[in-house]
Design a protein around this motif. Structure first.
Motif, short mmCIF file in Angstrom:
data_model
loop_
_atom_site.label_atom_id
_atom_site.label_comp_id
_atom_site.label_asym_id
_atom_site.label_seq_id
_atom_site.Cartn_x
_atom_site.Cartn_y
_atom_site.Cartn_z
N VAL A 372 7.03 16.20 16.71
CA VAL A 372 7.04 16.43 15.27
C VAL A 372 7.56 17.84 14.96
N VAL A 373 7.08 18.81 15.74
CA VAL A 373 7.49 20.19 15.52
C VAL A 373 8.99 20.34 15.72
N GLN A 374 9.50 19.78 16.80
CA GLN A 374 10.92 19.94 17.12
C GLN A 374 11.81 19.16 16.16
N GLN A 375 11.43 17.94 15.83
CA GLN A 375 12.30 17.10 15.01
C GLN A 375 12.35 17.56 13.56
N PHE A 376 11.22 18.10 13.06
CA PHE A 376 11.16 18.45 11.64
C PHE A 376 11.08 19.95 11.39
N GLY A 377 11.09 20.74 12.45
CA GLY A 377 11.12 22.19 12.28
C GLY A 377 9.84 22.78 11.73
#
Length: 535
Positions: A372-377
């Motif tokens: 989630v952190v990586q895909q949505f920043g």
């Protein structure tokens, strides 16, 4: 091609210079560079492309502002003799707020400054953005130290306070929400991932940090709050005269849930549920709150959209578990908040691991939270372990951060609380200063939140680009507002933030224009206004 002539008088201001040149239509401009040098004198140096409709003007060189210009007010000269007050403020300006990247004097934190130079006494108040500021003790200590270092100071008295609880857009809210500074949504869009556990423990962590906090349980079909806390009064009361709801309280935190309405869980259709949530949220006498934590129900349907439309959410905290199935639903929720311009400031990955026999085990796999952190920043990720005590505290009616304030879970929630406080302060600062009117240059300054770009718009351009039904026919798309209907010298009377996505601009003719940030970014831009800074 026509050359713009350099100003003949060094006292001519940059704005006067630009507006004195021959032009056709509105200016559109690109990069400008400002250089300041010498003590008390400034000069402008730019290779600026200025376009006006089909005409191009090139400003090949702009004369320097000399010391004469500085003496006439074009650039403030250096001050030789400083007063005692200015010495104190200069000392305090060494303290930088790490969230805003600006000194506390420029942030406006220093209030009620009193100086008695004869006695060597200095007193002032530091008014922070929130009582839950995680570095307020550091501010107080540093303020004492830097002022005490002044040679004539013998005694320093610093008091700490916080700004009154008030949203940035109070005038646009129902009465019950007008004294709440920040509204935080805790969401997962999937049931059973520990969203209510995170919401309750986050709220009590913020309260422990010194904030005034409330919790709103928005899950009408399956309210969790009555099980997770143990207030003495378990029934919501009604103020018959005001026709408002009085929240119940537990350990200083105000609580509202359909479960406290005496009817248990709701059995009703969606539109009725949306109405119930609206009534519970907006007619409650919340009083002054620094943070209202909303425990969002699962899904992305009517109830969630109603909440997002009724209240201006400051930020959202996303809760997930390690499974891929949880990530799929959580991703829908993040996209919903993104479309509604609600920033997601943190991800909490619950039930991610447990420790046994000196080893760490991941029974549900790994990676959902980081994905989630990586895909949505989303910038911050917090892991919550599988702990029987955390589950048991939810069933006992005593939040884990209250039952064991020094435990591992409490430390994680303290880190989450600090993150939420800091991110909310940044968001409020960005939103409150995103769009403003510079009267000296007669231009609207725009700096969209989460963007480093800053630009300027002509007020008439903004007014002429209104896309409401009053300006554009909704059926045919025909332009009803004509170019000549708006005078070139029009100025906005007031600019107010409208959630995290737009501003509302009041014009002299009484028209209230809603201008989304996305639309402002697409408009023709004016010459960038120079910022004079000493070398």
């Amino acid at each position: 091609m026509t050359l713009l002539q350099a100003p003949s008088s060094p006292t001519l201001t940059f704005h006067q210079y630009c507006t004195s040149q021959p032009k056709a239509g509105l200016y559109v401009a690109e990069k400008s560079f400002i250089q300041s040098t010498l003590s008390g004198s400034c000069f402008l140096s730019s290779q600026r492309q200025v376009k006006a409709l089909n005409f191009s003007y090139t400003c090949s060189s702009l004369s320097s502002f000399t010391a004469k210009a500085a003496s006439n007010g074009a650039c403030a000269p250096s001050v030789s003799g400083q007063t005692a007050e200015s010495e104190v403020l200069k000392a305090l300006s060494q303290i930088i707020d790490p969230d805003f990247g600006t000194d506390i004097v420029s942030c406006g934190f220093v209030k009620d400054l009193l100086v008695d130079e004869n006695l060597g006494e200095v007193s002032f108040r530091l008014e922070l953005t929130t009582p839950a500021c995680p570095i307020k003790d550091m501010f107080e200590q540093k303020a004492n130290e830097v002022v005490a270092e002044l040679p004539w100071v013998k005694k320093v008295n610093v008091t700490m306070s916080a700004q009154p609880a008030k949203p940035i857009y109070a005038g646009q809210l129902p009465a019950g929400l007008q004294t709440i500074s920040n509204i935080i949504a805790v969401s997962s869009c999937k049931g059973g991932v520990g969203k209510s556990t995170v919401a309750v423990n986050l709220a009590y962590t913020l309260a422990d940090m010194g904030a005034r906090v409330g919790i709103f349980d928005a899950d009408v079909y399956g309210p969790s709050l009555p099980t997770m806390v143990s207030p003495e009064n378990r029934i919501l009361e009604m103020n018959a005269e005001k026709r408002t709801i009085i929240p119940t309280e537990y350990m200083g935190v105000k609580l509202v849930s359909f479960g406290f309405a005496g009817q248990g869980r709701a059995i009703m259709r969606g539109p009725m549920v949306s109405g119930v949530i609206n009534q519970l949220l907006t007619t409650t006498e919340w009083g002054e709150l620094d943070y209202l934590v909303i425990d969002m129900p699962p899904g992305t349907g009517d109830i969630q959209l109603t909440l997002c439309q009724v209240v201006p959410l400051t930020a959202a905290v996303i809760v997930t578990t390690p499974q891929k199935l949880a990530f799929i639903d959580v991703a829908k929720g993040v996209r919903m908040f993104s479309k509604l311009k609600v920033p997601c400031v943190a991800v909490v990955e619950n039930m991610c691991h447990f420790d046994a026999d000196g080893k760490r085990y991941y029974p549900f796999g790994r990676g959902s939270g980081s994905q989630v952190v990586q895909q949505f920043g989303i910038p911050h990720l917090f892991d919550l372990p599988i702990q029987p005590a955390l589950s048991a505290s939810g069933d006992s009616g005593i939040p884990e951060v209250v039952a064991d304030p020094q435990g591992e879970v409490s430390r994680t929630f303290q880190e989450l609380g600090v993150c939420v406080v800091q991110q909310c302060a940044k968001i409020r600062q960005q939103v409150s200063t995103a769009v403003s009117y510079d009267r000296s240059f007669k231009a609207i300054k725009v700096k969209v939140p989460d963007s480093d770009e800053e630009f300027y718009l002509h007020p008439a351009t903004v007014r002429r680009n209104d896309r409401s039904a009053q300006s554009v026919d909704e059926w045919s798309g025909e332009q009803k507002l004509q170019y000549s209907d708006i005078p070139d010298d029009i100025e906005p009377e007031e600019i107010r933030p409208l959630g995290n996505y737009a501003v509302e601009i009041t014009w002299p003719d009484g028209f209230n224009q809603i201008a989304p940030y996305d639309q402002l970014q697409m408009m023709e831009r004016l010459v960038e206004v120079p910022q004079l800074t000493p070398a």
